[in-house]
Each structure stands twice: as C-alpha cells, then as structure tokens.
Design an enzyme around this catalytic site. Sequence first.
Site, short mmCIF file in Angstrom:
data_model
loop_
_atom_site.label_atom_id
_atom_site.label_comp_id
_atom_site.label_asym_id
_atom_site.label_seq_id
_atom_site.Cartn_x
_atom_site.Cartn_y
_atom_site.Cartn_z
N ARG A 46 0.86 -1.20 0.00
CA ARG A 46 0.00 0.00 0.00
C ARG A 46 0.89 1.24 0.00
O ARG A 46 0.57 2.26 -0.60
CB ARG A 46 -0.93 0.00 1.23
CG ARG A 46 -1.66 1.33 1.40
CD ARG A 46 -2.92 1.27 2.26
NE ARG A 46 -2.86 0.39 3.39
CZ ARG A 46 -2.23 0.63 4.53
NH1 ARG A 46 -1.57 1.76 4.71
NH2 ARG A 46 -2.25 -0.26 5.51
N TYR A 86 -16.53 16.74 -14.83
CA TYR A 86 -17.04 15.37 -14.94
C TYR A 86 -18.11 15.14 -13.86
O TYR A 86 -17.95 15.55 -12.71
CB TYR A 86 -15.86 14.40 -14.78
CG TYR A 86 -16.28 12.97 -14.53
CD1 TYR A 86 -17.10 12.30 -15.45
CD2 TYR A 86 -15.88 12.29 -13.40
CE1 TYR A 86 -17.50 11.00 -15.22
CE2 TYR A 86 -16.27 10.98 -13.17
CZ TYR A 86 -17.09 10.33 -14.07
OH TYR A 86 -17.48 9.06 -13.85
N LYS A 93 -8.46 6.34 -18.99
CA LYS A 93 -8.80 6.88 -20.31
C LYS A 93 -7.60 6.80 -21.26
O LYS A 93 -7.12 5.72 -21.53
CB LYS A 93 -9.32 8.31 -20.13
CG LYS A 93 -10.42 8.43 -19.05
CD LYS A 93 -11.62 7.60 -19.39
CE LYS A 93 -12.85 7.78 -18.51
NZ LYS A 93 -12.73 7.55 -17.09
C1 LIG Z 1 -12.37 14.15 -16.81
C2 LIG Z 1 -12.52 13.00 -15.87
N1 LIG Z 1 -11.94 13.06 -14.66
C3 LIG Z 1 -12.06 12.05 -13.77
C4 LIG Z 1 -12.77 10.91 -14.07
C5 LIG Z 1 -12.90 9.80 -13.06
O1 LIG Z 1 -12.04 8.76 -13.39
P1 LIG Z 1 -12.31 7.21 -13.02
O2 LIG Z 1 -13.50 6.78 -13.79
O3 LIG Z 1 -11.02 6.55 -13.43
O4 LIG Z 1 -12.53 7.16 -11.55
C6 LIG Z 1 -13.37 10.80 -15.33
C7 LIG Z 1 -14.14 9.59 -15.68
O5 LIG Z 1 -14.83 9.53 -16.67
C8 LIG Z 1 -13.25 11.87 -16.24
O6 LIG Z 1 -13.82 11.83 -17.46
#
Ligand SMILES: Cc1ncc(COP(=O)(O)O)c(C=O)c1O
Length: 380
Positions: free
Chosen positions: A47, A99, A198
């Site tokens: 961890r 988001y 992503k």
């Molecule tokens: C711009 C953005 N930030 C943060 C996140 C969150 O990431 P995660 O889905 O890996 O937790 C996303 C998810 O779609 C996103 O599009």
Amino acid sequence: MEFETLAVHAGQEPDVNNGAVMTPIYQTSTYMQDGVGKARAGYEYSRTKNPTRLALENCLAALEGGGYGLAFSSGMAATDTVLRLVDSGAHVLAGNDVYGGTFRLFDKILRRYGLNFNFIDTTDPENVAETLSPQTQLIWLETPTNPLLSISNIQAIAGIVHLHPNHPLLVVDNTFATPYLQHPLELGADIIIHSTTKYLGGHSDAVGGAVIVKERVVYEKLAFLQNAVGAVPGPMDCFLVLRGIKTLPVRMDRHAENAAFLVDYLSSHPKISRIMYPFHRSHPQVQIAKKQMRNGGGMISFIMQGGSASAVKVAESTKLITLAESLGGVESLIEVPAAMTHLSTAGSQMAVDPGLVRLSVGIENKEDLLADIQQALDKA
Ligand SMILES: Cc1ncc(COP(=O)(O)O)c(C=O)c1O
C-alpha cells in the site's frame, strides 16, 4: 529527452535482478526485511510502495514535467485524495462543467465534511478572480471539460490564483488532453490529476488514477494521504497503464486526425444544432485551445436538433462505434451523457442537455467511422 522517448522509457530501467526489459508485475503485498525495521530500498508493504507502481509514478512525473507522481486505484480516488489536502470549512472553487462523478463527490459527499463549493464558469478567468475568497484553499479546473469540451485558460487563471495571499492550490484535471497535448504545470498549475482509465491506459482494460505535482512539500502531504487512505492501484493495473503510455503520442495523433475528419462532416449536418470540438472554428475558446494544446484531441460532443429521442437513436444505431461509458480507448465509443455518465447532475446547475451525444473517437479507419456515424444519423 523528447516526449515520445519519455513515453517509452521514463521511470523504467531493465530489472536489476535479471535484466527484464519490461517492468515486471511485482505481485507482492509485502517484502522481506534484512532485520527488524530494515526494509530494502524502502519497500515494506505494497500500500505504501510497490516497484511496478513506482515505475508508473516516475513515468507520469516525467511526462507532465513534474517533480513527483502518485498512482491511484481510479481517477475518483486521485480526486478524493487531493481534496483531503484542504481543511474543514475551506472554500473550493470548481468549474461548472466538470465530470459528473467529480461533481457528485464534491456536492454529495465532501460538502458533508464541511467544505464549501462554488461551481462557476471558469472559461472566463474574471469569474475566478471574483469568486476567490479569504477561505479559498483549492481551485479545481477541468480543461477540456467532460462532456462540453469547454476550455479554461490555465495560464491566466494561474496568474490570478497566485496573487491570492493564502496561496490556494490550482488543480487541473488533464484527463482529456493528456500530457502529450497539454502541460498544466508549465502553465502555472500546482497539481495535475488524471483518470488513467482513459487515454493514458488507452485500451479500456484498466481503471486507474494519478496525481502529479511540482513541489516536494505538496508531494509529501499527498504521499502520506495515499498511504493513510489507501486507494492504491494493484501492480497489474500499473503495468497495463505503463504499457499503454508507450504508444500515447502515436495514439493521440491518430485520435485527433480521426476526430477532425468527423468534425468536418458533423459540423454541417442538418440534424445537429451544435458541435463542440476544441480546435473547431465554432468553439468559443478555440484560440486558447490552440495556444495551450498541441491538437484538438479525440473527443467530440454534439447536440441533436431532435433532443433526447434523437440523441438516444443515434447512440443506439451505431454498429462499429460501441454504445458505452468511458472514453480514450483505441476503440470508438458513443454515449448520451444526460442518461449515462452525467446522470448524477440531473436537476442540478450542472445538468447537461438531454440531446447531447458524446463521441470518443478511436484509432480505427476514419472512413469506416464516418460511414457508421452517417448511417446512425440517417436513422435519428
Ligand atoms: C475528466 C474526468 N476526470 C475524472 C474521471 C474519473 O475517473 P475514473 O473513472 O477513473 O474514476 C473521469 C471519468 O470519466 C473523467 O472523465
């Protein structure tokens, strides 16, 4: 070294034990100690520290031009850990088009711990200047935003934030642009966060997050939180993201080439009332986008004239482009944010147009993608 070289090599040396060229997946939770309290190279428990994770963290730091990187089990885990830097009662300023999951975390969870949020239009830096208060400890920018692809001027906002006597932290979610297109730390940000799920991972096969910082003092606070809170990724996921990063520049160029090709078609389609793409002439912040990004990226959003029903019809009619949440993988994905990724914003000031369609343009042949979107629009 240049970005393409760093993407392949940064943070990764052949394994000291056997020369393995690819970073091994150190699938271990613990490490033998040479004596009580005598850990080898600081490895005690995974961890806290793991060699595969460390390679990824150092690679991310190099790509963002930062001093230090930290990997997390998801983008949301990275976001949550960064927000733990601020005190109860503090004021946090965030974009009004972030988001949906970020909004949900801020609005539904962190408010309960005494944080005060303002969600404002950060595309105008003056709005940031006007909303800063003596209690502001953190400014959260996402640029380009998910799903409207709005652009905020990082350099101008950093200039305003750094004049504030309390030195609030400027955080940029660089998920959509990736470090290949945009360098927020160079533009004045203090912290970058990513959903590595992503473009960095790039193959829709791992969920992960990252934080990259400039200053050692901020890194030490975050490393303490990373270990204390424990939202860390496993070594297999770190390996997958590291492997994905090696092709990031090649993929991002193709994503952008394909996206620009589709934007040309979509921007004059009679069934579409508005198209959003950072490098398109109709984008309200196109000049800033061109200044702070290398290319327009692989995300396109558009609003259907026919509203929700047409948006759903297009998204359900593509054959090659998969109807799914998430983005940034080699395969093209389509979704309706109001009913899928951004459902949590329904009824709030962040609610998105129900006629909005979001397209994550993959690296397939662009003519095949065009044919698919054409036939789907014909049905809508
Ligand atoms: C711009 C953005 N930030 C943060 C996140 C969150 O990431 P995660 O889905 O890996 O937790 C996303 C998810 O779609 C996103 O599009």
